[in-house]
Enzyme design. Structure first.
Site, PDB file in Angstrom:
ATOM      1  N   GLU A  47      62.921  29.403  40.503  1.00 34.27           N
ATOM      2  CA  GLU A  47      62.392  30.456  39.625  1.00 34.27           C
ATOM      3  C   GLU A  47      61.085  30.002  38.971  1.00 34.27           C
ATOM      4  O   GLU A  47      60.120  30.771  38.902  1.00 34.27           O
ATOM      5  CB  GLU A  47      63.418  30.826  38.543  1.00 34.27           C
ATOM      6  CG  GLU A  47      64.681  31.495  39.075  1.00 34.27           C
ATOM      7  CD  GLU A  47      64.412  32.841  39.752  1.00 34.27           C
ATOM      8  OE1 GLU A  47      63.409  33.494  39.418  1.00 34.27           O
ATOM      9  OE2 GLU A  47      65.195  33.224  40.635  1.00 34.27           O
ATOM     10  N   ASN A  51      57.366  31.556  39.942  1.00 35.22           N
ATOM     11  CA  ASN A  51      56.533  32.151  38.898  1.00 35.22           C
ATOM     12  C   ASN A  51      55.097  31.612  38.955  1.00 35.22           C
ATOM     13  O   ASN A  51      54.141  32.359  38.754  1.00 35.22           O
ATOM     14  CB  ASN A  51      57.122  31.872  37.507  1.00 35.22           C
ATOM     15  CG  ASN A  51      58.244  32.836  37.154  1.00 35.22           C
ATOM     16  OD1 ASN A  51      58.501  33.797  37.874  1.00 35.22           O
ATOM     17  ND2 ASN A  51      58.912  32.568  36.052  1.00 35.22           N
ATOM     18  N   ARG A 103      59.948  43.616  40.390  1.00 38.80           N
ATOM     19  CA  ARG A 103      60.677  42.372  40.121  1.00 38.80           C
ATOM     20  C   ARG A 103      61.736  42.641  39.055  1.00 38.80           C
ATOM     21  O   ARG A 103      61.702  43.652  38.349  1.00 38.80           O
ATOM     22  CB  ARG A 103      59.717  41.269  39.666  1.00 38.80           C
ATOM     23  CG  ARG A 103      58.594  40.997  40.653  1.00 38.80           C
ATOM     24  CD  ARG A 103      58.152  39.566  40.617  1.00 38.80           C
ATOM     25  NE  ARG A 103      59.098  38.710  41.262  1.00 38.80           N
ATOM     26  CZ  ARG A 103      59.087  38.408  42.563  1.00 38.80           C
ATOM     27  NH1 ARG A 103      58.159  38.904  43.350  1.00 38.80           N
ATOM     28  NH2 ARG A 103      59.981  37.610  43.076  1.00 38.80           N
TER      29      ARG A 103
HETATM   30  N1  LIG Z   1      53.784  30.580  35.535  1.00 40.03           N
HETATM   31  C1  LIG Z   1      53.484  31.785  35.018  1.00 40.03           C
HETATM   32  N2  LIG Z   1      52.194  32.163  34.860  1.00 40.03           N
HETATM   33  C2  LIG Z   1      51.887  33.381  34.327  1.00 40.03           C
HETATM   34  N3  LIG Z   1      52.809  34.289  33.943  1.00 40.03           N
HETATM   35  C3  LIG Z   1      54.099  33.969  34.075  1.00 40.03           C
HETATM   36  C4  LIG Z   1      54.514  32.704  34.615  1.00 40.03           C
HETATM   37  N4  LIG Z   1      55.860  32.659  34.617  1.00 40.03           N
HETATM   38  C5  LIG Z   1      56.268  33.831  34.106  1.00 40.03           C
HETATM   39  N5  LIG Z   1      55.227  34.625  33.777  1.00 40.03           N
HETATM   40  C6  LIG Z   1      55.285  35.964  33.145  1.00 40.03           C
HETATM   41  O1  LIG Z   1      56.584  36.126  32.571  1.00 40.03           O
HETATM   42  C7  LIG Z   1      57.230  37.276  33.122  1.00 40.03           C
HETATM   43  C8  LIG Z   1      58.723  37.039  33.210  1.00 40.03           C
HETATM   44  O2  LIG Z   1      59.014  36.004  34.160  1.00 40.03           O
HETATM   45  P1  LIG Z   1      60.436  36.010  34.886  1.00 40.03           P
HETATM   46  O3  LIG Z   1      60.468  34.913  35.866  1.00 40.03           O
HETATM   47  O4  LIG Z   1      61.498  36.037  33.829  1.00 40.03           O
HETATM   48  O5  LIG Z   1      60.485  37.428  35.602  1.00 40.03           O
HETATM   49  P2  LIG Z   1      59.684  37.909  36.905  1.00 40.03           P
HETATM   50  O6  LIG Z   1      59.060  36.745  37.595  1.00 40.03           O
HETATM   51  O7  LIG Z   1      58.773  38.998  36.478  1.00 40.03           O
HETATM   52  O8  LIG Z   1      60.836  38.521  37.800  1.00 40.03           O
HETATM   53  P3  LIG Z   1      61.909  37.662  38.673  1.00 40.03           P
HETATM   54  O9  LIG Z   1      61.774  36.216  38.276  1.00 40.03           O
HETATM   55  O10 LIG Z   1      63.245  38.233  38.292  1.00 40.03           O
HETATM   56  O11 LIG Z   1      61.510  37.913  40.084  1.00 40.03           O
HETATM   57  C9  LIG Z   1      56.532  37.523  34.446  1.00 40.03           C
HETATM   58  O12 LIG Z   1      56.625  38.874  34.872  1.00 40.03           O
HETATM   59  C10 LIG Z   1      55.107  37.100  34.119  1.00 40.03           C
HETATM   60  O13 LIG Z   1      54.417  38.130  33.439  1.00 40.03           O
HETATM   61 MG   LIG Z   2      60.125  35.042  37.997  1.00 34.09          MG
END
Ligand SMILES: Nc1ncnc2c1ncn2[C@@H]1O[C@H](COP(=O)(O)OP(=O)(O)OP(=O)(O)O)[C@@H](O)[C@H]1O
Ligand SMILES: [Mg+2]
Length: 153
Positions: A47, A51, A103
């Site tokens: 995860e 990200n 997502r």
């Molecule tokens: N490394 C990162 N750089 C920039 N933004 C990030 C990063 N990690 C997370 N985010 C932001 O935080 C939000 C939430 O992250 P999270 O992993 O909980 O959900 P997601 O990636 O949107 O969906 P999923 O992980 O369920 O596919 C993301 O939609 C993004 O906007």
């Molecule tokens: Mg994510």
């Protein structure tokens, strides 16, 4: 006490997601995790790294740094990107919060529930550093009762 710190840099590409999981899972054999705990670590790393690829670098080029250590008997995994960063970390950690259509917004929820500690340092234009720690839970108790260990394999 930190015994040693392993540092790995991976190009931000989906092909390297599996590699990140394998590297962390292999490092984790230094501790007495159960197979189930190792699977939780693998999901949390997945995860965090996905990200970086999707959000941090917007599926473009970049470098993801993994830092692995055993700190006072706990596994510490640090995942760093130098991408766009997160404007509001508390909001980003909320269940179902996503900035990406389609997502689930559950990545941070998984990291939080599968690891003992999660901390996220980020800001716009500053990249993102995710620090996760997990300790083998059943350490020291009856091994047979606690389930198969990754070190047994
Ligand atoms: N490394 C990162 N750089 C920039 N933004 C990030 C990063 N990690 C997370 N985010 C932001 O935080 C939000 C939430 O992250 P999270 O992993 O909980 O959900 P997601 O990636 O949107 O969906 P999923 O992980 O369920 O596919 C993301 O939609 C993004 O906007
Ligand atoms: Mg994510």
């Amino acid at each position: 006490m930190v015994e040693e710190r392993v540092k790995v840099e991976l190009p931000s590409r989906p092909e390297n997601l599996a590699l990140a999981r394998v590297i962390v899972t292999a490092f984790a054999t230094r501790l007495d995790f159960t197979v189930a705990e190792a699977e939780e670590i693998s999901v949390a790393v997945s995860e965090a790294v996905s990200n970086c690829i999707i959000h941090g670098y917007g599926n473009g080029p970049g470098i993801i740094r993994l830092e692995l250590a055993v700190v006072d008997g706990a596994l510490e995994v640090v995942v760093i990107d130098h991408g766009q960063g997160i404007p509001d970390v508390d909001r980003a950690k909320q269940p179902s919060y996503t900035t990406c259509d389609g997502r689930m917004g559950l990545g941070f929820v998984f990291m939080e529930s599968f690891m003992d500690e999660l901390s996220v340092n980020s800001g716009p234009g500053q990249g993102t550093t995710v620090i996760m720690r997990k300790r083998p839970e059943q350490e020291g108790i009856d091994r047979a009762a606690a389930g198969q260990r990754i070190s047994d394999q």
